[in-house]
Design an enzyme around this catalytic site. Structure first.
Site, PDB file in Angstrom:
ATOM      1  N   ASN A 108       4.428   4.071  -4.717  1.00 22.99           N
ATOM      2  CA  ASN A 108       3.398   3.154  -4.226  1.00 22.99           C
ATOM      3  C   ASN A 108       2.110   3.962  -4.091  1.00 22.99           C
ATOM      4  O   ASN A 108       1.941   4.716  -3.150  1.00 22.99           O
ATOM      5  CB  ASN A 108       3.852   2.587  -2.868  1.00 22.99           C
ATOM      6  CG  ASN A 108       2.813   1.699  -2.220  1.00 22.99           C
ATOM      7  OD1 ASN A 108       1.795   1.363  -2.837  1.00 22.99           O
ATOM      8  ND2 ASN A 108       3.053   1.323  -0.979  1.00 22.99           N
ATOM      9  N   SER A 111       7.654   8.899   4.215  1.00 19.45           N
ATOM     10  CA  SER A 111       7.581  10.359   4.093  1.00 19.45           C
ATOM     11  C   SER A 111       8.719  10.966   3.267  1.00 19.45           C
ATOM     12  O   SER A 111       9.180  12.077   3.546  1.00 19.45           O
ATOM     13  CB  SER A 111       7.506  11.013   5.481  1.00 19.45           C
ATOM     14  OG  SER A 111       6.309  10.622   6.142  1.00 19.45           O
ATOM     15  N   GLY A 146       3.639   7.857   5.977  1.00 22.78           N
ATOM     16  CA  GLY A 146       2.430   8.683   5.919  1.00 22.78           C
ATOM     17  C   GLY A 146       2.299   9.663   7.073  1.00 22.78           C
ATOM     18  O   GLY A 146       1.258  10.284   7.246  1.00 22.78           O
ATOM     19  N   GLU A 195      11.366   0.580   5.543  1.00 23.91           N
ATOM     20  CA  GLU A 195      10.343   1.592   5.789  1.00 23.91           C
ATOM     21  C   GLU A 195       9.955   1.574   7.263  1.00 23.91           C
ATOM     22  O   GLU A 195       9.131   0.736   7.685  1.00 23.91           O
ATOM     23  CB  GLU A 195       9.089   1.294   4.961  1.00 23.91           C
ATOM     24  CG  GLU A 195       9.329   1.279   3.469  1.00 23.91           C
ATOM     25  CD  GLU A 195       8.048   1.552   2.698  1.00 23.91           C
ATOM     26  OE1 GLU A 195       8.022   2.518   1.938  1.00 23.91           O
ATOM     27  OE2 GLU A 195       7.077   0.801   2.878  1.00 23.91           O
ATOM     28  N   HIS A 207       4.535  -5.098   2.713  1.00 22.69           N
ATOM     29  CA  HIS A 207       4.385  -3.706   3.145  1.00 22.69           C
ATOM     30  C   HIS A 207       3.778  -3.678   4.553  1.00 22.69           C
ATOM     31  O   HIS A 207       2.931  -4.515   4.883  1.00 22.69           O
ATOM     32  CB  HIS A 207       3.487  -2.947   2.152  1.00 22.69           C
ATOM     33  CG  HIS A 207       3.511  -1.476   2.394  1.00 22.69           C
ATOM     34  ND1 HIS A 207       2.755  -0.885   3.379  1.00 22.69           N
ATOM     35  CD2 HIS A 207       4.228  -0.487   1.818  1.00 22.69           C
ATOM     36  CE1 HIS A 207       3.010   0.421   3.385  1.00 22.69           C
ATOM     37  NE2 HIS A 207       3.903   0.674   2.448  1.00 22.69           N
ATOM     38  N   LYS A 234      -0.842   2.980  -3.497  1.00 27.06           N
ATOM     39  CA  LYS A 234      -1.791   2.438  -2.503  1.00 27.06           C
ATOM     40  C   LYS A 234      -3.219   2.468  -3.070  1.00 27.06           C
ATOM     41  O   LYS A 234      -3.398   2.335  -4.284  1.00 27.06           O
ATOM     42  CB  LYS A 234      -1.650   3.193  -1.181  1.00 27.06           C
ATOM     43  CG  LYS A 234      -0.187   3.237  -0.715  1.00 27.06           C
ATOM     44  CD  LYS A 234       0.009   3.753   0.687  1.00 27.06           C
ATOM     45  CE  LYS A 234       1.481   3.751   1.028  1.00 27.06           C
ATOM     46  NZ  LYS A 234       1.766   4.211   2.382  1.00 27.06           N
ATOM     47  N   GLY A 261       5.244   6.926  -1.075  1.00 26.06           N
ATOM     48  CA  GLY A 261       3.792   6.807  -1.036  1.00 26.06           C
ATOM     49  C   GLY A 261       3.138   8.121  -1.438  1.00 26.06           C
ATOM     50  O   GLY A 261       2.990   8.443  -2.625  1.00 26.06           O
ATOM     51  N   GLY A 262       2.742   8.906  -0.434  1.00 24.62           N
ATOM     52  CA  GLY A 262       1.983  10.135  -0.657  1.00 24.62           C
ATOM     53  C   GLY A 262       2.541  11.043  -1.750  1.00 24.62           C
ATOM     54  O   GLY A 262       1.791  11.528  -2.611  1.00 24.62           O
ATOM     55  N   GLU A 302       1.579  -1.933   5.852  1.00 21.13           N
ATOM     56  CA  GLU A 302       0.112  -1.830   5.912  1.00 21.13           C
ATOM     57  C   GLU A 302      -0.529  -3.206   5.751  1.00 21.13           C
ATOM     58  O   GLU A 302      -1.563  -3.490   6.346  1.00 21.13           O
ATOM     59  CB  GLU A 302      -0.391  -0.834   4.847  1.00 21.13           C
ATOM     60  CG  GLU A 302      -0.092   0.601   5.278  1.00 21.13           C
ATOM     61  CD  GLU A 302       0.139   1.578   4.142  1.00 21.13           C
ATOM     62  OE1 GLU A 302      -0.212   1.276   2.993  1.00 21.13           O
ATOM     63  OE2 GLU A 302       0.693   2.656   4.432  1.00 21.13           O
TER      64      GLU A 302
HETATM   65  P1  PGA Z   1       4.723   7.566   2.436  1.00 13.40           P
HETATM   66  O1  PGA Z   1       4.533   5.995   2.202  1.00 13.40           O
HETATM   67  O2  PGA Z   1       5.769   8.038   1.463  1.00 13.40           O
HETATM   68  O3  PGA Z   1       3.386   8.152   2.216  1.00 13.40           O
HETATM   69  O4  PGA Z   1       5.201   7.729   3.868  1.00 13.40           O
HETATM   70  C1  PGA Z   1       5.622   5.168   1.905  1.00 13.40           C
HETATM   71  C2  PGA Z   1       5.169   3.749   1.736  1.00 13.40           C
HETATM   72  O5  PGA Z   1       4.284   3.313   2.495  1.00 13.40           O
HETATM   73  O6  PGA Z   1       5.650   3.023   0.858  1.00 13.40           O
END
Ligand code: PGA
Length: 252
Positions: free
Chosen positions: A9, A214, A174, A168, A96, A11, A235-236, A98
């Site tokens: 992802n 994470s 994050g 999640e 998600h 983002k 994500g990251g 967010e």
């Molecule tokens: P992250 O994000 O791996 O940066 O924690 C995961 C996500 O929001 O899908």
């Protein structure tokens, strides 16, 4: 057999050039290495079509990060399931945390988004997960169950065979704090029980449930080795080529 999936992802990150480069690099790696996992990347919507044309769908699938809850019409800035389908996108992230937080998306809105995706045969990666205070108050099972039932009860049960779920925990996204493999396994197994009680054994057994929060090149292997964890929503670490391909390789 449930699909193993590693989904990146991205983002709101990467310029067009960076996005094309990363997509291309990941595609080349997957083409050259035998992977057990289905690999998905979710770039910003303005890049979807170009990235779709850059990768080979037998190696890397391209997903949208979101979809509108409406079918069509006067919804400035939104993108419909029909529009995604018209450029060949067959997967979309929905719900998600967010978007739940910054766009105030409710379970009811998410249920409508799922309906839109199912109507166009697009696979949803449907995200659920509790906040830190809910985990600390020992409410995480209840929160996740409510999110699942509110979004899935309005759906036609036969559509649920297309569903992918991503668990999640918001406190792990994050933050660099990951759920322990045991914590993640516990709630993944619980999600399967919720699915079984509500929609039957077949849906429960065949739905891929991804862990997100994470995930990185160091912790992926142990997380993915849990029996009810079928891969990850990353994500990251999906923005870094070396880390992302190691995560893909860890998903067996
Ligand atoms: P992250 O994000 O791996 O940066 O924690 C995961 C996500 O929001 O899908």
């Amino acid at each position: 057999m449930r699909d193993k999936i590693v989904a990146g992802n991205w983002k709101m990150n990467l310029t067009f050039e960076q996005a094309l480069q990363l997509a291309n690099d990941v595609n080349t790696w997957v083409a050259e290495n035998k992977t057990d996992a289905k690999v998905i990347i979710a770039p910003s919507s303005i890049y979807l079509q170009a990235i779709q044309e850059t990768v080979d769908e037998q190696f890397v699938q391209v997903a949208s990060q979101d979809v509108s809850n409406a079918e069509k019409g006067a919804y400035t800035g939104d993108i419909s399931a029909e529009q995604l389908d018209s450029i060949g996108i067959n997967t979309a992230i929905v719900g998600h945390s967010e978007r739940r937080e910054y766009q105030q998306e409710t379970d009811e809105v998410i249920a409508k988004k799922l309906e839109q995706l199912f109507a166009k045969d697009i696979t949803p990666i449907f995200c659920v997960g509790e906040k830190l205070e809910e985990r600390e108050a020992d409410k995480h099972f209840e929160v996740v169950k409510t999110q699942i039932l509110n979004a899935l009860n309005p759906q036609q049960v036969e559509n649920l065979s297309k569903l992918v779920i991503a668990y999640e925990p918001v406190w792990a996204i994050g933050t660099g704090v990951t759920a322990s493999p045991a914590q993640a396994q516990e709630i993944h197994a619980y999600i399967r029980t919720v699915l079984k009680d509500a929609y039957g054994e077949k849906i429960a057994e065949e739905t891929s449930i991804l862990y997100g929060g994470s995930v990185n090149a160091q912790n992926a292997k142990e997380i993915f080795s849990q029996p009810d964890i079928d891969g990850g929503l990353v994500g990251g670490a999906s923005l870094k080529y070396d880390d992302f391909v190691q995560i893909i390789a860890a998903c067996k």
